[in-house]
Design a protein around this motif. Structure first.
Motif: not given
Length: 323
Positions: A90-94, A108-110
């Protein structure tokens, strides 16, 4: 063999000291299984600048399932097993360009093992199936429109792979041939518009289609039970310090009842209402009326010929006490 039903006369329904034997018929499930799950994960959250924040994580799962089919009628293979090793990044940017506004993007991958949520359905037809995978790409925002009013929005793309289908050449066998993509947009408004007026409004537009042909559906066919448009709004207004009223509208667009796309479930718009009355300091009387217009509506279905009707006008009265 053992009887599965025992008659009891209506004139004398009470039975005492009656021995009861529970027996499985040949078609009943009778499994014993052991699931072993091992997982490690790491996640880091870092402030790149005072306005930019990054979130990254990685999870590794080892899922092993051993199952024994104990049905007496089963004269074939009785023991099944499968082990899945799954990576989930998972990778996120704010990003906060100004104080009341936050922008974000995430990937994200699940995965879901092929044996299912209850881990009790492993069989010869599912033992070799890979886990279903879900890849989600999303971007959105959150904005504070006032001290107690917030707006949010998100656009997403969800790709689902390793979907299951029946093998047309071998009855009872399941193969993995399918994939589907869902894209959509969601908007919401929540909070107090004024000191006396609270509101919750949502709007969702989505499209879910088959992207890889299966034995049940060609490419381009729409997924079941996925309306292209849904919307709702709920308002609560304080008339006096002790009396409040609520009014809401729910809309759901038409959708297909199954992957065959042969039967369409009509859309509907339902209106609900409520009255709230505060009795003293501790008690509250609440009257809810669902489906004020007493329309005929169907929220969902279980296939092309098993459509679930919605409730007619429904009135509920409740009393609650605070402590």
């Amino acid at each position: 063999g053992l009887l599965t039903l025992l008659g009891t006369p209506v004139s004398d329904p009470t039975r005492r000291n009656l021995s009861v034997a529970y027996a499985n018929t040949g078609s009943d499930a009778f499994n014993a299984g052991v699931a072993q799950i091992t997982a490690v994960f790491a996640q880091v959250q870092a402030d790149i600048t005072p306005r930019v924040q990054v979130l990254a994580g990685l999870r590794y799962d080892v899922f092993s399932l051993d199952l024994e089919d104990r049905r007496v009628a089963n004269t074939g293979r009785r023991e099944f097993s499968r082990t899945d090793r799954i990576w989930s990044p998972r990778l996120g940017l704010l990003f906060r360009p100004v104080e009341p506004l936050t922008l974000y993007a995430s990937y994200s991958v699940s995965s879901l093992p092929a044996s299912g949520d209850q881990f009790a359905g492993l069989a010869l037809s599912t033992e070799a199936l890979k886990p279903e995978s879900f890849r989600n790409l999303e971007a959105g925002f959150k904005a504070d429109l006032g001290p107690r009013l917030m707006a949010t929005g998100a656009a997403y793309q969800l790709d689902r792979e390793n979907t299951q289908a029946l093998d047309p050449a071998t009855p009872g066998r399941i193969v993995q041939t399918g994939a589907q993509r869902s894209t959509g947009l969601e908007l919401s408004l929540t909070g107090k518009v004024t000191e006396r007026w609270e509101a919750v409004a949502t709007l969702a537009v989505q499209s879910a289609k088959i992207t890889r042909q299966t034995s049940a559906a060609p490419v381009g066919r729409r997924a079941a039970l996925t309306p292209e448009l849904t919307a709702s709004v709920w308002n609560k207004v304080e008339v006096t310090p002790r009396v409040s009223i609520g009014l809401g509208v729910v809309h759901q667009g038409e959708m297909y009842t199954s992957i065959s796309n042969a039967v369409t479930l009509p859309g509907f718009t339902r209106v609900d209402g409520a009255v709230f009355l505060r009795l003293g300091e501790d008690y509250r009387l609440q009257l809810n009326v669902e489906n004020l217009g007493d329309i005929s509506w169907s929220p969902t279905s279980h296939g092309d010929n098993n459509i679930m009707p919605g409730a007619p006008r429904t009135v509920r009265l409740s009393v609650s006490r605070g402590f």
